[in-house]
Design an enzyme around this catalytic site. Structure first.
Site, PDB file in Angstrom:
ATOM      1  N   GLY A   1      -4.346  -3.881  -4.678  1.00  0.00           N
ATOM      2  CA  GLY A   1      -5.267  -2.775  -4.992  1.00  0.00           C
ATOM      3  C   GLY A   1      -4.415  -1.574  -5.317  1.00  0.00           C
ATOM      4  O   GLY A   1      -3.554  -1.051  -4.435  1.00  0.00           O
ATOM      5  N   HIS A   2      -4.404  -1.118  -6.535  1.00  0.00           N
ATOM      6  CA  HIS A   2      -4.040   0.299  -6.803  1.00  0.00           C
ATOM      7  C   HIS A   2      -5.074   1.331  -7.264  1.00  0.00           C
ATOM      8  O   HIS A   2      -5.847   0.861  -8.085  1.00  0.00           O
ATOM      9  CB  HIS A   2      -3.302   0.162  -8.032  1.00  0.00           C
ATOM     10  CG  HIS A   2      -1.906  -0.754  -7.875  1.00  0.00           C
ATOM     11  ND1 HIS A   2      -1.272  -1.451  -8.824  1.00  0.00           N
ATOM     12  CD2 HIS A   2      -1.111  -1.028  -6.648  1.00  0.00           C
ATOM     13  CE1 HIS A   2      -0.046  -2.071  -8.184  1.00  0.00           C
ATOM     14  NE2 HIS A   2      -0.005  -1.780  -6.910  1.00  0.00           N
TER      15      HIS A   2
ATOM     16  N   LYS B   1       2.318   2.452  -5.259  1.00  0.00           N
ATOM     17  CA  LYS B   1       2.994   2.066  -6.240  1.00  0.00           C
ATOM     18  C   LYS B   1       2.174   2.183  -7.737  1.00  0.00           C
ATOM     19  O   LYS B   1       2.751   2.828  -8.779  1.00  0.00           O
ATOM     20  CB  LYS B   1       3.426   0.571  -6.123  1.00  0.00           C
ATOM     21  CG  LYS B   1       4.260   0.053  -5.174  1.00  0.00           C
ATOM     22  CD  LYS B   1       4.700  -1.301  -5.480  1.00  0.00           C
ATOM     23  CE  LYS B   1       3.525  -2.168  -5.121  1.00  0.00           C
ATOM     24  NZ  LYS B   1       3.078  -2.243  -3.796  1.00  0.00           N
TER      25      LYS B   1
ATOM     26  N   ASP C   1       0.707  -1.220  -0.033  1.00  0.00           N
ATOM     27  CA  ASP C   1       0.139  -0.054  -0.013  1.00  0.00           C
ATOM     28  C   ASP C   1       0.848   1.236  -0.012  1.00  0.00           C
ATOM     29  O   ASP C   1       0.527   2.179   0.640  1.00  0.00           O
ATOM     30  CB  ASP C   1      -0.840   0.195   1.160  1.00  0.00           C
ATOM     31  CG  ASP C   1      -1.798  -0.984   1.184  1.00  0.00           C
ATOM     32  OD1 ASP C   1      -2.419  -1.629  -0.018  1.00  0.00           O
ATOM     33  OD2 ASP C   1      -1.977  -1.749   2.241  1.00  0.00           O
TER      34      ASP C   1
ATOM     35  N   GLN D   1       1.646  -5.998  -3.293  1.00  0.00           N
ATOM     36  CA  GLN D   1       2.102  -5.838  -1.974  1.00  0.00           C
ATOM     37  C   GLN D   1       3.507  -5.356  -1.568  1.00  0.00           C
ATOM     38  O   GLN D   1       4.024  -4.302  -2.225  1.00  0.00           O
ATOM     39  CB  GLN D   1       2.092  -7.184  -1.217  1.00  0.00           C
ATOM     40  CG  GLN D   1       0.464  -8.101  -1.358  1.00  0.00           C
ATOM     41  CD  GLN D   1       0.543  -8.654  -2.553  1.00  0.00           C
ATOM     42  OE1 GLN D   1       1.303  -9.288  -3.344  1.00  0.00           O
ATOM     43  NE2 GLN D   1      -0.849  -8.495  -3.089  1.00  0.00           N
TER      44      GLN D   1
END
Ligand code: IMP
Length: 426
Positions: free
Chosen positions: A40-41, A16, A13, A218
């Site tokens: 999740g991005h 990125k 988190d 991650q």
């Protein structure tokens, strides 16, 4: 052969996704090398917000080939949903290529994820419940179903039948074969055109001088081998994982960018020596909107743990660091960084890989003065308040790693790219 790996430096988190989006502007390939839709991005581009879980966020650039590599485990339904949502907002996107060697996540993996968490009782890992661990277990047991088999109707029928029979013995709600097969055959029909020889294509791209940007999911401290086991994910987010997941030789890697937040976050269980609680953690969480993109869980918040970051720098060989969410710390009278630990009354300057020691580590904190100014509209590192610059200099000196990028907000424009020479080798 310019190639760049982007790695989350600590527990994930680290924002990125935004950096991948920005750096993809100059890339030909954006390759995701590990994990699945546990990641999740969020990317803000041209006034719109995109959430990516599986597709590399560089796909927003039409010039890009976005690759889901062999190291990934892919939920076909989630992938198709994500593709549709993205296309609805942005009809012209890059090309999608899925490695035939990537593994498929099925509903029984998700059920098993929940079952295994329940069986852990007090010692829950706090997984994202996307079936990631069980899918990797099947891969290691050599009973997983790869994309190559998934897109071949008869092979899918045969393998799914035997896999499901073995899983149904354990499941609380056994899954019927016919409906599952029909549903997944439908997904396979829609994904077939994207599946191909990704390993060869990426290797050829590197060989012919194309710009290849690789991103893990991650963070390095969630790596199965060098992370805070067992509170880790089941894959390899570290830089070495990029070679494992794509098949690229380490000799093909030019630069490795480590991404860290100006503080530290963690979701799920596991030790976190510099963790904060109370009002200060609440404030940072709400200003930084620190809630999981995949699960919506509030992220745990702490001061930047430089000892852990230095460990990550060594393990990943970061050629430079990107520091994100520096703007979130504005308005604090003082800011701390972790510069070591007290473990059983002894000072330690090294990040321990013995989980028991990490669980018993008290952080040694160093305090720096804070700043009031709003950073979100500044355009270069030289325009930062001197206290913010002091924090960046401290990070560089402690980790012996230069900072190439500073991010001061979620938009593409809020990115100070200070050292391009440390990103792409031309
Ligand atoms: P899993 O990957 O769902 O098996 O979860 C294993 C651990 O990794 C849990 O602590 C999760 O919270 C953590 N994790 C998985 N994906 C992410 C991510 O994208 N960001 C941060 N933590 C993650």
């Amino acid at each position: 052969m310019p190639s760049l790996i982007i790695v989350g430096a600590l527990w994930g988190d680290e924002a990125k996704g935004k950096l991948v989006d920005v750096l993809s502007e100059e890339a030909d390939y954006n390759v995701r090398y590990s994990g699945g839709n546990n990641a999740g991005h969020t990317v803000q581009a041209d006034g719109e917000s995109f959430k990516f879980h599986l597709i590399p966020s560089g796909i927003l650039h039409p010039n890009i080939t976005a690759v889901l590599s062999a190291g990934m485990v892919i939920c076909p339904k989630a992938l198709l949903d994500e593709l549709e949502t993205t296309l609805a907002k942005r009809p012209r996107i890059g090309r999608l290529l899925i490695s035939g060697s990537a593994h498929v996540v099925f509903p029984y993996h998700r059920q098993l994820d929940a079952l295994e968490e329940a069986e852990r009782g007090e010692n829950k890992i706090g997984t994202t419940s996307r079936g990631i661990g069980p899918a990797y277990q099947d891969k290691v047991a050599r009973s997983g179903i790869r994309m190559w088999d998934f897109i071949h109707e008869e092979r899918l029928r045969e393998r799914l039948k035997s896999s499901l029979a073995a899983k149904n013995v354990r499941l609380k709600e056994p899954i019927g074969f016919d409906a599952l097969f029909e549903e997944y055959r439908g997904y396979a029909d829609r994904l077939r055109e994207f599946v191909g020889e990704a390993e060869w294509e990426v290797a050829e791209a590197v060989r012919s001088g194309k710009r290849v940007l690789m991103e893990g999911a991650q963070g390095a401290l969630l790596d199965l081998d060098i992370g805070t086991y067992p509170y880790v994910t089941s894959s390899h987010p570290t830089a070495a994982g990029a070679c494992l997941g794509t098949g690229l030789t380490p000799r093909a890697v030019d630069n490795v960018l480590g991404v860290c937040v100006a503080y530290t976050t963690r979701v799920g269980s596991g030790p976190f020596p510099t963790e904060l609680c109370g009002d200060l953690a609440e404030r940072i969480r709400s200003v930084g909107n620190e809630f999981g993109v995949s699960t919506g869980r509030p992220r745990r918040i702490g001061w930047l743990d430089l000892t852990a970051l230095k460990f990550s720098c060594r393990m990943n060989g970061f050629t430079s660091l990107a520091v994100t969410r520096l703007d979130v710390l504005s308005g604090l009278s003082q800011i701390a960084v972790g510069v070591g630990y007290e473990i059983e009354g002894r000072r330690s300057d090294q990040f321990p890989t013995d989980l028991w020691k990490l669980e018993h580590a008290e952080p040694v904190l160093e305090y720096l003065p804070g700043w009031d100014a709003d950073l979100t509209k500044l355009s270069s590192r030289s325009s930062l308040p001197k206290q913010a610059e002091a924090l960046l200099s401290k990070i560089e000196a402690f980790t012996e790693t230069p900072i190439s990028i500073v991010s001061i907000g979620p938009d593409r424009e809020q990115t100070m790219i200070e050292r391009k020479d440390l990103l792409w080798r031309d």
